[in-house]
Write an enzyme that holds these catalytic residues in place. Structure first.
Site, PDB file in Angstrom:
ATOM      1  N   GLU A 112     -18.071 -26.749 -43.125  1.00  0.00           N
ATOM      2  CA  GLU A 112     -18.792 -25.590 -42.600  1.00  0.00           C
ATOM      3  C   GLU A 112     -18.333 -25.316 -41.175  1.00  0.00           C
ATOM      4  OE1 GLU A 112     -22.824 -26.853 -42.482  1.00  0.00           O
ATOM      5  OE2 GLU A 112     -23.069 -26.820 -44.662  1.00  0.00           O
ATOM      6  N   LYS A 114     -18.723 -25.066 -37.226  1.00  0.00           N
ATOM      7  CA  LYS A 114     -19.584 -25.738 -36.259  1.00  0.00           C
ATOM      8  C   LYS A 114     -19.967 -24.726 -35.181  1.00  0.00           C
ATOM      9  CE  LYS A 114     -19.564 -29.669 -33.032  1.00  0.00           C
ATOM     10  NZ  LYS A 114     -20.663 -29.144 -32.297  1.00  0.00           N
ATOM     11  N   ASP A 116     -21.614 -23.204 -31.829  1.00  0.00           N
ATOM     12  CA  ASP A 116     -21.773 -23.698 -30.473  1.00  0.00           C
ATOM     13  C   ASP A 116     -22.995 -23.037 -29.854  1.00  0.00           C
ATOM     14  OD1 ASP A 116     -21.238 -25.147 -28.281  1.00  0.00           O
ATOM     15  OD2 ASP A 116     -19.519 -23.962 -27.613  1.00  0.00           O
ATOM     16  N   TYR A 224     -28.324 -25.159 -41.181  1.00  0.00           N
ATOM     17  CA  TYR A 224     -27.239 -25.845 -41.894  1.00  0.00           C
ATOM     18  C   TYR A 224     -27.621 -27.189 -42.492  1.00  0.00           C
ATOM     19  CZ  TYR A 224     -26.924 -27.348 -37.010  1.00  0.00           C
ATOM     20  OH  TYR A 224     -27.222 -27.769 -35.751  1.00  0.00           O
ATOM     21  N   LYS A 312     -13.095 -30.797 -34.149  1.00  0.00           N
ATOM     22  CA  LYS A 312     -13.272 -29.728 -33.165  1.00  0.00           C
ATOM     23  C   LYS A 312     -12.009 -28.918 -32.918  1.00  0.00           C
ATOM     24  CE  LYS A 312     -16.053 -31.174 -29.758  1.00  0.00           C
ATOM     25  NZ  LYS A 312     -17.256 -30.801 -29.003  1.00  0.00           N
ATOM     26  N   CYS A 406     -10.655   0.143  -0.470  1.00  0.00           N
ATOM     27  CA  CYS A 406     -10.221   0.015  -1.862  1.00  0.00           C
ATOM     28  C   CYS A 406      -8.734  -0.318  -1.915  1.00  0.00           C
ATOM     29  CB  CYS A 406     -10.485   1.312  -2.619  1.00  0.00           C
ATOM     30  SG  CYS A 406      -9.845   1.259  -4.304  1.00  0.00           S
ATOM     31  N   CYS A 409      -6.954   2.962  -3.654  1.00  0.00           N
ATOM     32  CA  CYS A 409      -6.882   4.289  -3.033  1.00  0.00           C
ATOM     33  C   CYS A 409      -7.217   4.296  -1.547  1.00  0.00           C
ATOM     34  CB  CYS A 409      -7.787   5.268  -3.782  1.00  0.00           C
ATOM     35  SG  CYS A 409      -9.538   4.887  -3.601  1.00  0.00           S
ATOM     36  N   CYS A 422     -16.055   1.145  -5.081  1.00  0.00           N
ATOM     37  CA  CYS A 422     -15.197   2.201  -4.539  1.00  0.00           C
ATOM     38  C   CYS A 422     -15.821   3.530  -4.963  1.00  0.00           C
ATOM     39  CB  CYS A 422     -13.771   2.099  -5.074  1.00  0.00           C
ATOM     40  SG  CYS A 422     -12.796   3.581  -4.705  1.00  0.00           S
ATOM     41  N   CYS A 428      -9.548   7.826  -7.785  1.00  0.00           N
ATOM     42  CA  CYS A 428      -8.975   6.504  -7.534  1.00  0.00           C
ATOM     43  C   CYS A 428      -8.154   6.099  -8.758  1.00  0.00           C
ATOM     44  CB  CYS A 428     -10.099   5.507  -7.273  1.00  0.00           C
ATOM     45  SG  CYS A 428      -9.554   3.791  -7.242  1.00  0.00           S
TER      46      CYS A 428
HETATM   47  S1  IVH Z   1     -24.895 -31.037 -39.282  1.00  0.00           S
HETATM   48  C1  IVH Z   1     -26.611 -35.445 -38.032  1.00  0.00           C
HETATM   49  N1  IVH Z   1     -23.689 -28.771 -39.258  1.00  0.00           N
HETATM   50  O1  IVH Z   1     -23.259 -29.658 -33.441  1.00  0.00           O
HETATM   51  C2  IVH Z   1     -26.015 -34.198 -37.580  1.00  0.00           C
HETATM   52  N2  IVH Z   1     -24.342 -29.676 -37.157  1.00  0.00           N
HETATM   53  O2  IVH Z   1     -21.975 -31.364 -31.423  1.00  0.00           O
HETATM   54  C3  IVH Z   1     -26.146 -33.161 -38.620  1.00  0.00           C
HETATM   55  N3  IVH Z   1     -23.826 -28.227 -35.238  1.00  0.00           N
HETATM   56  O3  IVH Z   1     -25.891 -31.786 -32.772  1.00  0.00           O
HETATM   57  C4  IVH Z   1     -25.705 -31.899 -38.072  1.00  0.00           C
HETATM   58  N4  IVH Z   1     -22.913 -26.623 -36.394  1.00  0.00           N
HETATM   59  O4  IVH Z   1     -26.499 -29.443 -33.599  1.00  0.00           O
HETATM   60  C5  IVH Z   1     -24.244 -29.715 -38.509  1.00  0.00           C
HETATM   61  N5  IVH Z   1     -22.640 -26.725 -39.440  1.00  0.00           N
HETATM   62  C6  IVH Z   1     -23.205 -27.674 -38.681  1.00  0.00           C
HETATM   63  C7  IVH Z   1     -23.291 -27.565 -37.278  1.00  0.00           C
HETATM   64  C8  IVH Z   1     -23.865 -28.594 -36.536  1.00  0.00           C
HETATM   65  C9  IVH Z   1     -23.258 -27.028 -35.188  1.00  0.00           C
HETATM   66  C10 IVH Z   1     -24.309 -28.944 -34.031  1.00  0.00           C
HETATM   67  C11 IVH Z   1     -25.385 -29.943 -34.237  1.00  0.00           C
HETATM   68  C12 IVH Z   1     -24.919 -31.200 -33.549  1.00  0.00           C
HETATM   69  C13 IVH Z   1     -23.826 -30.685 -32.698  1.00  0.00           C
HETATM   70  C14 IVH Z   1     -22.851 -31.783 -32.400  1.00  0.00           C
END
Ligand code: IVH
Length: 669
Positions: A112, A114, A116, A224, A312, A406, A409, A422, A428
């Site tokens: 899946e 990840k 942020d 998730y 990552k 500026c 100009c 400006c 300008c």
């Molecule tokens: S599963 C036991 N799935 O990334 C951990 N986490 O850097 C189960 N995160 O603390 C988490 N996307 O909060 C899971 N598709 C995803 C995620 C995900 C982002 C976060 C999560 C975790 C952090 C770690």
């Protein structure tokens, strides 16, 4: 109305609203217009006002109810929220898989994205959201229930049956990159400190003691993980994803079942390549053992589960040195201090300059020429300097001073709050270049091949003195410019010509009205029936548009009253630009109920524009061909969708036939 009748209507309205929330947020396939949705919502509000005794906390009207807190309560998680083992190293991913194979043999995985953002636990009891908390130390977090309730994509009540007892989920609260930028703009205008990145903005917005503030922040959720409950129903992560969706939780649609390292790498590569096109930040992929019983057998270390691993992306935050700081004049006349950097690779892109925002931000961060700084990039937006990295003992240069005049100009600059301006407007050259680039940008007229360099050449050579001139450029003039050949010059003229057929909201955005971002432009286009009405709207009328406050209304009005702007607009609208009917005008709804798929390249408009056009006329533009589809519009080099359409006997149209169809329905194209 009798109480018993009201009770019944209220129940039905809530069910309908929840159903439409589900279609909108989870299925990404709304069936009714925003206006119709608002109608249902207002009807419910009115009934609840009449019968206050019938209001329940899980009613869709009860998202923002909480009063400001003194501090957040501490909440014990139903199941500890562990962190993830992670690395950007392929070898570490291989070791993770090897370790699992050794422990339990060959198993299947789910990969899946990840996200942020800020991770949260959501707890439902008998289908109703009762608690939500931040991760905290993993065992206990901060109770941010009232704030989470304000996020429209978090259901207050789960759909469907089998939701008895306690169900706990884990998900990520995120902020879209564009909205993060708009929020930062707003914060800076208000003299507040901007957030360093979308993740901090999401986490910071979630940790507001006043839920009314959180309610104004553009937050979203992706769920998730099923932490507890539904043990009988769910035995794999793949099932969990489907069950969660059925319950109305927003689960990201992109995930794959995989069984080899190669397939994980493939998914990783695919997402990584699209990273800059996504609306929100991803920082990698998460690979999870699919079978939940196997997960239990694998268990956890003291920090993280042995069944999951985050592979990552390369980081988009690095340390480098500021070589020089110079002032850059933008399209609205704001002069931004920009740091020229020793080039550094930020997640695959080499970056050599970064924004320092404004005079006060430079002072606050105390960044000077020669300093070491941490820089960061989100999506495809301009990188920023987040902070200075101290070097004890090193002699530093003088603090940076903004110039008095500026740099483009020579006009005397003004100070407006933290900004330096400006006042010379489009006289300008730098501002004109900025206006052109913005007008041509992706969310505006989307003119491919018209970037910063080219716009500067146009202005320097006197080919473009005002925006309408763009539409009179001939290939012969462009071919003379550095970096152009016959073909590229012809392509650019072609792209400009095609961009002249534009949707109202894109045009409004492209004008670069101060403070009007893409989202507000959309609202304006939706609220008013035509460009003329937007143009003539009074401050009060503008304030009736969602997202437009008194300050913004004033600036929009001032923009349209300005004589120079009026002349430009007349010039553009006279015979250059054709505005396509947006939602809510005479032609709206002419494609109501019609489903279309586009395949192959189009000539007159881009595929994205065509899809947006269909949607704005009440139709649906989807990507997969099935018997349900009414038309497949076939461009050049069509893919397998064309074959599939023929096989299923779905009607196909050429681009011309498609445009003809629209014309026959009264749409001006
Ligand atoms: S599963 C036991 N799935 O990334 C951990 N986490 O850097 C189960 N995160 O603390 C988490 N996307 O909060 C899971 N598709 C995803 C995620 C995900 C982002 C976060 C999560 C975790 C952090 C770690």
């Amino acid at each position: 109305m009798r109480r018993s009748e009201a009770e019944k209507s209220i129940r039905e309205l809530r069910a309908q609203i929840r159903h439409h929330d589900y279609l909108y947020y989870v299925k990404d396939a709304p069936e009714i217009s925003d206006e119709a949705y608002d109608g249902l919502f207002n009807e419910l509000k009115a009934l609840e006002k009449q019968f206050p005794g019938l209001v329940t906390p899980d009613s869709p009207t009860q998202r923002v109810g909480g009063i400001p807190l003194d501090k957040f309560p501490t909440i014990q998680h139903v199941v500890p929220m562990m962190s993830l083992d992670s690395s950007q190293d392929e070898a570490a991913l291989q070791r993770f898989i090897d370790r699992i194979r050794k422990a339990v043999g060959d198993v299947g995985y789910v990969v899946e994205p990840k996200f942020d953002g800020a991770s949260v636990e959501l707890v439902y009891e008998d289908g109703v959201l009762v608690r939500a908390s931040t991760r905290g130390d993993g065992r206990r977090g901060e109770g941010v229930t009232e704030n989470i309730r304000t996020i429209a994509s978090v259901p207050l009540r789960l759909r469907d049956s089998h939701t008895e007892g306690v169900l706990a989920f884990r998900g990520e609260i995120i902020m879209r990159i564009r909205e993060f930028e708009e929020l930062n703009e707003r914060l800076m205008v208000e003299g507040k400190e901007p957030f360093a990145n979308p993740r901090n903005a999401a986490a910071g917005s979630l940790r507001q003691l006043d839920p009314k503030i959180t309610a104004q922040r553009p937050l979203d959720v992706f769920v998730y993980d099923l932490l507890a409950g539904a043990e009988d129903e769910v035995s794999t992560q793949w099932d969990a994803r489907a069950v969660l969706r059925n319950w109305g939780l927003r689960v990201h649609e992109e995930a794959r079942r995989v069984s080899s390292v190669e397939q994980v790498l493939d998914f990783h590569r695919d997402l990584y390549e699209r990273r800059d096109d996504l609306e929100y930040e991803l920082d990698g992929v998460v690979i999870k053992v699919n079978d939940l019983a196997v997960r239990d057998r694998l268990g956890a270390t003291s920090h993280h589960p042995r069944w999951a691993f985050a592979y990552k992306f390369p980081p988009r935050k690095e340390i480098t040195r500021v070589l020089r700081i110079f002032p850059s004049v933008g399209r609205t006349g704001v002069v931004t201090p920009v740091a020229m950097l020793r080039p550094v690779n930020l997640g695959g892109v080499t970056v050599s300059r970064a924004s320092l925002h404004n005079r006060e931000e430079v002072a606050r961060k105390d960044v000077r020429e020669g300093d070491r700084v941490r820089v960061q990039r989100a999506g495809d937006v301009i990188p920023q300097v987040i902070e200075r990295v101290d070097e004890p003992g090193r002699k530093r240069t003088r603090a940076y001073q903004m110039p008095n005049h500026c740099p483009s100009c020579g006009t005397l600059l003004l100070e407006r709050g933290p900004y330096t301006i400006c006042p010379n407007g489009l006289e300008c050259p730098a501002q004109l270049v900025g206006r052109i680039v913005h007008f041509a940008s992706r969310d505006a007229l989307d003119i491919e091949g018209l970037g910063d360099e080219t716009a500067r050449l146009f202005v320097e050579r006197g080919l473009v003195r005002q925006l309408p001139d763009l539409f009179h450029l001939a290939p012969g003039q462009i071919v003379e410019l550095e970096g152009f050949a016959e073909k590229s010059a012809a392509n650019l003229v072609d792209a400009i010509r095609r961009s002249a057929l534009v949707e109202l909201h894109r045009f409004v955005y492209g004008l670069g009205i101060p403070e009007v971002g893409a989202a507000v432009a959309r609202e304006l286009a939706r609220h008013f029936r035509s460009f003329d009405e937007i143009r003539q709207a009074t401050g009060d009328e503008l304030e009736a548009v969602p997202g437009v406050g008194p300050k913004m209304a004033e600036r929009i009005e001032a923009f349209f009253r300005e004589e120079h702007n009026q002349r430009i607009l007349d010039g553009l609208l006279d015979d250059e630009v054709t505005l396509v009917q947006p939602k809510g005008t005479a032609a709206s709804g002419v494609l109501e109920g019609i489903k279309m798929v586009f395949t192959g390249g189009l000539g007159r408009i881009t595929r994205r524009e065509a899809q947006e056009l269909v949607e704005s006329l009440g139709g649906r533009a989807t990507s997969s061909v099935s018997k349900e589809i009414d038309y497949v519009v076939v461009g050049t080099d069509p893919g397998s969708k064309f074959e599939k359409a023929q096989k299923l006997g779905v009607k196909t149209l050429t681009e011309d036939e498609f445009l003809e169809l629209l014309r026959s329905k009264g749409v001006e194209v």
